[in-house]
Design a protein around this motif. Structure first.
Motif, short mmCIF file in Angstrom:
data_model
loop_
_atom_site.label_atom_id
_atom_site.label_comp_id
_atom_site.label_asym_id
_atom_site.label_seq_id
_atom_site.Cartn_x
_atom_site.Cartn_y
_atom_site.Cartn_z
N HIS A 193 -9.00 1.64 0.67
CA HIS A 193 -8.59 1.40 2.67
C HIS A 193 -9.73 1.14 3.08
N HIS B 101 -5.07 -1.11 6.05
CA HIS B 101 -4.91 -0.28 7.64
C HIS B 101 -6.04 -0.72 8.44
N HIS C 162 1.05 5.87 -1.97
CA HIS C 162 0.42 6.47 -2.82
C HIS C 162 1.48 6.89 -3.67
N ASP D 42 2.34 3.58 2.70
CA ASP D 42 1.34 4.25 2.84
C ASP D 42 1.97 5.48 2.94
N HIS E 106 0.32 -1.19 -0.07
CA HIS E 106 -0.37 -0.43 -0.30
C HIS E 106 0.64 1.03 -0.30
FE FE Z 1 -3.00 4.66 2.59
#
Ligand code: FE
Ligand code: GUN
Length: 501
Positions: free
Chosen positions: A228, A266, A81, A317, A79
């Protein structure tokens, strides 16, 4: 011509087991797959083993690892971004929903400008690759053209997985997809673009599109599959009220978004009932502890997820997490599990003492840890069948290593191709050095032949040193210790990688 690597190798096996092999021989085909692997070969027997496999020394390129070096599987980031990397390390005083509005959306909105994407994404991909990540589930921004730039860079670098982000409700006016139709059209256009990129040497597609509805707050249920879940308490309440459901997992399940290949980032606030549902659907969780600490979200109950049979991998993340390195996730996953273990013991004592316990606790017994002077095979010491063997326990090195490699591979449904060294799998590897003189990282108090920093490395203790090298690298290492990042047999990054020279 095949490439044969000879030297110390770390090979994850299961959640409680890994192999530390001081004299391992791995043969990699020209297509980048593992042809064969022999776990223990004395240096005097090298030629014998090669000839058993019908190779003369002249048929192969032999790479013998130097002192203080070892190979381990590449790290899997489930994960990240990509479009948030420019925001790394800023905004951690806020919690999720305010952080998204104040930092994240403005950062991502800049990718509307393709030139900005062309300037920025090469550095993003380079940093992530050099951190040792060989497979990555990237989120792009909303923008088709910018995400094509990212796709093409990842493809050239040779990593796995990606796709753009979809969001069309409850977003800022300058960062929203105008309609479901436009969201679907641009996503399909991106998928076609990715599918038309040339294949790798082995003919395999390394880059896979993943549908990415950002989170339930933003997404129309017609889109799926990397998203998410239950990161922050306010977010969970918002989702339940928007969708009139009892839980976040139920919200996704209602729209059939919980599938075997769904990656849920998460899961900090998940209830046990939700864990049962996620396990039943076969979806995986990306555990992102750096982000969960940084944005004050909490600590995901990874042990409980594992006990419920949920697949778990690690995720940076970025930029909810401030580091692009999975090593930071390993470190924070360890700390988070220790905090949960300490709290569990304290809560138990509190209950026993009628809530008046003042005693401090060093946490529960670590039932999974290897013996310090362990041997080659790191067998699980406890009862394998005992229920609840991970809940409220500290995560062992074996478990942390697994989450960062094979666990991540399972979450991406790529466990048959990556995550460990096995015949037929892709050779995705890190060549790690723990030598201070070689890497310039004094934090790794590792093997240095000129100065005996730890203890003498003799034939008898070499195995033990390898175990320590791994642990030191996981906790004190960084990019400087990663000399080569190899994907499908091809070096794509690391300190020793200088493509322009
Ligand atoms: Fe994220
Ligand atoms: N939830 C929705 N979008 C995001 C994001 O970009 N980062 C994190 N950490 N959580 C999110």
């Amino acid at each position: 011509m095949c490439t044969v690597y000879y030297g110390p190798v770390i090979n994850p096996q299961s959640l409680t087991d890994y192999l530390a092999l001081p004299q391992c021989l791995i043969c990699v085909s020209p297509q980048g797959n593992i042809e064969w692997l022999v776990e223990d070969v004395d240096s005097t027997k090298l030629n014998d083993v090669l000839s058993q496999h019908d190779y003369a020394p002249s048929d192969i390129t032999l790479i013998c690892l130097d002192d203080g070096e070892f190979l381990m599987p590449g790290l899997v980031d489930t994960h990240a971004h990509a479009c948030q990397v420019p925001n790394l390390g800023v905004g951690g005083e806020l919690e999720l929903l305010q952080w998204l509005d104040n930092y994240t959306f403005p950062t991502e909105a800049r990718f509307k400008n393709v030139e900005y994407a062309e300037r920025t994404y090469p550095h993003v991909v380079r940093r992530i690759v050099n951190s040792g990540t060989t497979t990555c589930c990237y989120y792009g921004s909303l923008h088709l053209e910018a995400t094509k730039v990212l796709a093409s860079l990842v493809h050239t670098a040779g990593e796995f997985t990606l796709v753009k982000c979809n969001m069309n409700r409850n977003c800022p006016p300058n960062y929203i997809e105008p309609s479901v139709k436009e969201s679907v059209d641009t996503t399909l256009a991106l998928i076609s673009y990715i599918e038309e990129l040339p294949k790798s040497v082995s003919g395999e597609t390394l880059l896979h599109p993943i549908l990415t509805p950002r989170f339930a707050v933003h997404s129309n249920p017609e889109l799926a599959i990397q998203t998410h879940i239950s990161e922050n308490k306010s977010e969970v309440e918002l989702v339940k009220s928007l969708f009139k459901t009892n839980s976040y997992a139920e919200t996704y399940d209602k729209f059939h978004l919980l599938r075997k290949n769904t990656v849920l980032a998460h899961g900090v606030q998940l209830t046990e009932d939700e864990m049962v549902l996620i396990a039943k659907r076969g979806s995986g969780v990306a555990h992102c502890p750096t982000s969960n600490f940084y944005l004050s979200s909490g600590m995901a109950r990874v042990g409980m997820l594992l006990d419920h049979g949920v697949k778990v991998g690690l995720g940076t993340d970025v930029s909810g997490g401030y580091s692009p390195s999975i090593l930071a996730e390993i470190q924070h996953a360890s700390i988070a599990s220790k905090m949960l273990a300490i709290q569990a013991v304290d809560n138990k004592k509190c209950k026993c003492n009628g809530g008046h316990s003042k005693s401090s606790s060093s946490g529960s017994e670590d039932t999974h840890s290897r013996g310090r002077h362990g041997h080659k095979h790191h067998e699980y010491q406890g009862d394998e069948k005992q229920p609840g063997r991970f809940t409220n326990q500290k995560l062992s090195i074996a478990t942390l290593l697994y989450l960062a490699t094979l666990g991540g591979a399972e979450v991406c449904c790529l466990q048959d191709r990556i995550g460990s060294f096995e015949q037929g799998k892709a050779f995705d590897a890190l060549l790690v050095s723990v030598r201070e003189d070689d890497t310039g990282n004094p934090a790794v108090w590792g093997y240095n032949p000129d100065r005996d920093l730890t203890h003498g490395v003799t034939a008898q203790s070499a195995d033990n040193s390898l175990i320590e090298w791994l642990e030191r690298f996981l906790f004190c290492g960084d990019d400087r210790n990663i000399k080569k990042v190899i994907v499908q047999g091809r070096t794509i990054g690391g300190r020793d990688y200088h493509p322009l020279r």
